[in-house]
Design a protein around this motif. Structure first.
Motif, PDB file in Angstrom:
ATOM      1  N   GLY A   1       1.268 -18.538 -22.873  1.00  0.00           N
ATOM      2  CA  GLY A   1       1.051 -17.120 -23.539  1.00  0.00           C
ATOM      3  C   GLY A   1       1.362 -16.375 -22.651  1.00  0.00           C
ATOM      4  O   GLY A   1       2.269 -15.488 -22.675  1.00  0.00           O
ATOM      5  N   PHE A   2       1.135 -16.401 -21.053  1.00  0.00           N
ATOM      6  CA  PHE A   2       1.710 -15.725 -19.906  1.00  0.00           C
ATOM      7  C   PHE A   2       3.281 -15.765 -20.051  1.00  0.00           C
ATOM      8  O   PHE A   2       3.984 -14.736 -19.893  1.00  0.00           O
ATOM      9  CB  PHE A   2       1.181 -15.881 -18.882  1.00  0.00           C
TER      10      PHE A   2
ATOM     11  N   GLY B   1       5.427 -16.462 -22.399  1.00  0.00           N
ATOM     12  CA  GLY B   1       5.839 -15.737 -23.545  1.00  0.00           C
ATOM     13  C   GLY B   1       5.874 -14.081 -23.584  1.00  0.00           C
ATOM     14  O   GLY B   1       6.701 -13.618 -23.839  1.00  0.00           O
ATOM     15  N   TYR B   2       4.673 -13.825 -22.768  1.00  0.00           N
ATOM     16  CA  TYR B   2       4.615 -12.261 -22.844  1.00  0.00           C
ATOM     17  C   TYR B   2       5.376 -11.758 -21.679  1.00  0.00           C
ATOM     18  O   TYR B   2       6.041 -10.757 -22.057  1.00  0.00           O
ATOM     19  CB  TYR B   2       3.010 -11.919 -22.386  1.00  0.00           C
ATOM     20  N   PHE B   3       5.308 -12.135 -20.551  1.00  0.00           N
ATOM     21  CA  PHE B   3       6.321 -11.584 -19.520  1.00  0.00           C
ATOM     22  C   PHE B   3       7.700 -12.152 -19.332  1.00  0.00           C
ATOM     23  O   PHE B   3       8.498 -11.282 -18.842  1.00  0.00           O
ATOM     24  CB  PHE B   3       5.512 -12.028 -18.181  1.00  0.00           C
TER      25      PHE B   3
ATOM     26  N   GLY C   1       9.450 -13.678 -22.157  1.00  0.00           N
ATOM     27  CA  GLY C   1      10.262 -13.769 -23.466  1.00  0.00           C
ATOM     28  C   GLY C   1      10.243 -15.111 -24.107  1.00  0.00           C
ATOM     29  O   GLY C   1       9.408 -15.866 -23.550  1.00  0.00           O
TER      30      GLY C   1
ATOM     31  N   PHE D   1       8.976 -18.972 -22.726  1.00  0.00           N
ATOM     32  CA  PHE D   1       8.202 -19.828 -23.280  1.00  0.00           C
ATOM     33  C   PHE D   1       8.518 -21.168 -23.742  1.00  0.00           C
ATOM     34  O   PHE D   1       7.833 -22.160 -23.422  1.00  0.00           O
ATOM     35  CB  PHE D   1       7.877 -18.980 -24.499  1.00  0.00           C
TER      36      PHE D   1
END
Length: 67
Positions: free
Chosen positions: A15-16, A18-20, A22, A26
């Motif tokens: 999750g981190f 993917g969030y930070f 992209g 991920f």
């Protein structure tokens, strides 16, 4: 450590990433996690290198299904 806690940690890491980072980050974290999982199974002795390259024995599979 239980499998639920390990799953939680892996999910948070993905999750981190993917969030930070992209979608590319991920995918990179997921792929490296899979490589690390397989390497850990090798080190634990649960897998052998031949398990990936050896063809399955069809007769043995049929006998297992009959039981």
């Amino acid at each position: 450590m239980s499998m639920a806690v390990i799953g939680l940690i892996v999910g948070m890491a993905l999750g981190f990433a993917g969030y930070f980072g992209g979608f590319g980050a991920f995918l990179l974290v997921a792929a490296l996690g899979a490589v690390g999982f397989v390497a850990g199974r090798f080190l634990d002795g649960d897998l052998e290198p031949g398990d990936f390259f050896r063809p399955r024995d069809r007769d043995r599979d049929r006998d297992d299904r009959r039981r």
